[in-house]
Design a protein around this motif. Structure first.
Motif, PDB file in Angstrom:
ATOM      1  N   HIS A  82       0.850  -1.184   0.116  1.00 36.79           N
ATOM      2  CA  HIS A  82      -0.041   0.027  -0.027  1.00 36.79           C
ATOM      3  C   HIS A  82       0.821   1.137  -0.159  1.00 36.79           C
ATOM      4  O   HIS A  82       1.960   1.214   0.459  1.00 36.79           O
ATOM      5  CB  HIS A  82      -0.904   0.163   1.247  1.00 36.79           C
ATOM      6  CG  HIS A  82      -1.919  -0.945   1.610  1.00 36.79           C
ATOM      7  ND1 HIS A  82      -1.438  -2.421   1.720  1.00 36.79           N
ATOM      8  CD2 HIS A  82      -3.286  -0.933   1.173  1.00 36.79           C
ATOM      9  CE1 HIS A  82      -2.670  -2.818   1.800  1.00 36.79           C
ATOM     10  NE2 HIS A  82      -3.556  -2.394   1.545  1.00 36.79           N
ATOM     11  N   ALA A 102      -3.933   1.653  -2.645  1.00 39.39           N
ATOM     12  CA  ALA A 102      -3.942  -0.015  -2.387  1.00 39.39           C
ATOM     13  C   ALA A 102      -3.776  -0.693  -3.790  1.00 39.39           C
ATOM     14  O   ALA A 102      -4.231  -0.224  -4.815  1.00 39.39           O
ATOM     15  CB  ALA A 102      -5.121  -0.578  -1.887  1.00 39.39           C
ATOM     16  N   VAL A 125       1.094   4.560   1.815  1.00 38.40           N
ATOM     17  CA  VAL A 125       0.556   5.211   3.000  1.00 38.40           C
ATOM     18  C   VAL A 125       1.040   6.482   3.556  1.00 38.40           C
ATOM     19  O   VAL A 125       2.125   6.523   2.998  1.00 38.40           O
ATOM     20  CB  VAL A 125       0.614   4.091   4.268  1.00 38.40           C
ATOM     21  CG1 VAL A 125      -0.367   2.964   3.851  1.00 38.40           C
ATOM     22  CG2 VAL A 125       1.769   3.862   4.515  1.00 38.40           C
ATOM     23  N   LYS A 176     -10.150   0.773   1.050  1.00 40.89           N
ATOM     24  CA  LYS A 176      -9.122   1.482   2.090  1.00 40.89           C
ATOM     25  C   LYS A 176      -8.755   2.785   1.613  1.00 40.89           C
ATOM     26  O   LYS A 176      -8.358   3.563   2.540  1.00 40.89           O
ATOM     27  CB  LYS A 176      -8.132   0.588   2.439  1.00 40.89           C
ATOM     28  CG  LYS A 176      -8.296  -0.693   3.334  1.00 40.89           C
ATOM     29  CD  LYS A 176      -7.140  -1.562   3.548  1.00 40.89           C
ATOM     30  CE  LYS A 176      -7.435  -2.976   3.982  1.00 40.89           C
ATOM     31  NZ  LYS A 176      -6.328  -3.590   4.306  1.00 40.89           N
ATOM     32  N   TYR A 187      -4.347   5.520   4.339  1.00 41.44           N
ATOM     33  CA  TYR A 187      -4.305   4.600   3.040  1.00 41.44           C
ATOM     34  C   TYR A 187      -4.062   5.714   1.837  1.00 41.44           C
ATOM     35  O   TYR A 187      -5.626   6.238   1.410  1.00 41.44           O
ATOM     36  CB  TYR A 187      -5.095   3.607   3.005  1.00 41.44           C
ATOM     37  CG  TYR A 187      -4.993   2.520   3.647  1.00 41.44           C
ATOM     38  CD1 TYR A 187      -4.195   1.390   3.634  1.00 41.44           C
ATOM     39  CD2 TYR A 187      -5.750   2.152   4.990  1.00 41.44           C
ATOM     40  CE1 TYR A 187      -3.850   0.469   4.513  1.00 41.44           C
ATOM     41  CE2 TYR A 187      -5.614   1.252   5.808  1.00 41.44           C
ATOM     42  CZ  TYR A 187      -4.741   0.131   5.529  1.00 41.44           C
ATOM     43  OH  TYR A 187      -4.471  -0.890   6.393  1.00 41.44           O
TER      44      TYR A 187
END
Length: 106
Positions: free
Chosen positions: A61, A82, A63, A90, A79
């Protein structure tokens, strides 16, 4: 006389700055760096750090760590992206670690 009841909130464990509303909890079944964590649709009174790719339990991911805007305590992460199709839900959501937040108005 009726008592006014405000929204149930989560605050920074360090300075008690309000950072999230209970109604924005999507799931309480997430894992943070230090134990259980909650997935929120929104967060407030936070700063978002630089984006980075991170390998998490559910895959790769992008982030960004999130910090309390008052005391700079790291509370979790946001997030941003993804890579797995099943994890796209997310994106744009926030992980706040249970150990970093406290309940207010409960």
């Amino acid at each position: 006389m009726a008592e006014l009841i405000g929204p149930r909130l989560y605050s920074c464990c360090n300075c008690r700055n309000d950072v999230a509303v209970h109604d924005d909890v999507i799931s309480k079944a997430f894992q943070g760096r230090n134990g259980r964590a909650f997935l929120f649709s929104h967060a407030m009174n936070i700063m978002v750090g630089p984006k980075e790719d991170r390998q998490l339990m559910t895959g790769l991911h992008t982030v960004a760590d999130v910090y309390c805007c008052d005391c700079r305590e790291v509370l979790g992460w946001k997030y941003e992206r993804a890579y797995e199709e099943t994890q796209k839900y997310k994106e744009g959501k926030y992980i706040l670690e249970k150990s970093k937040i406290v309940k207010e108005n409960w």
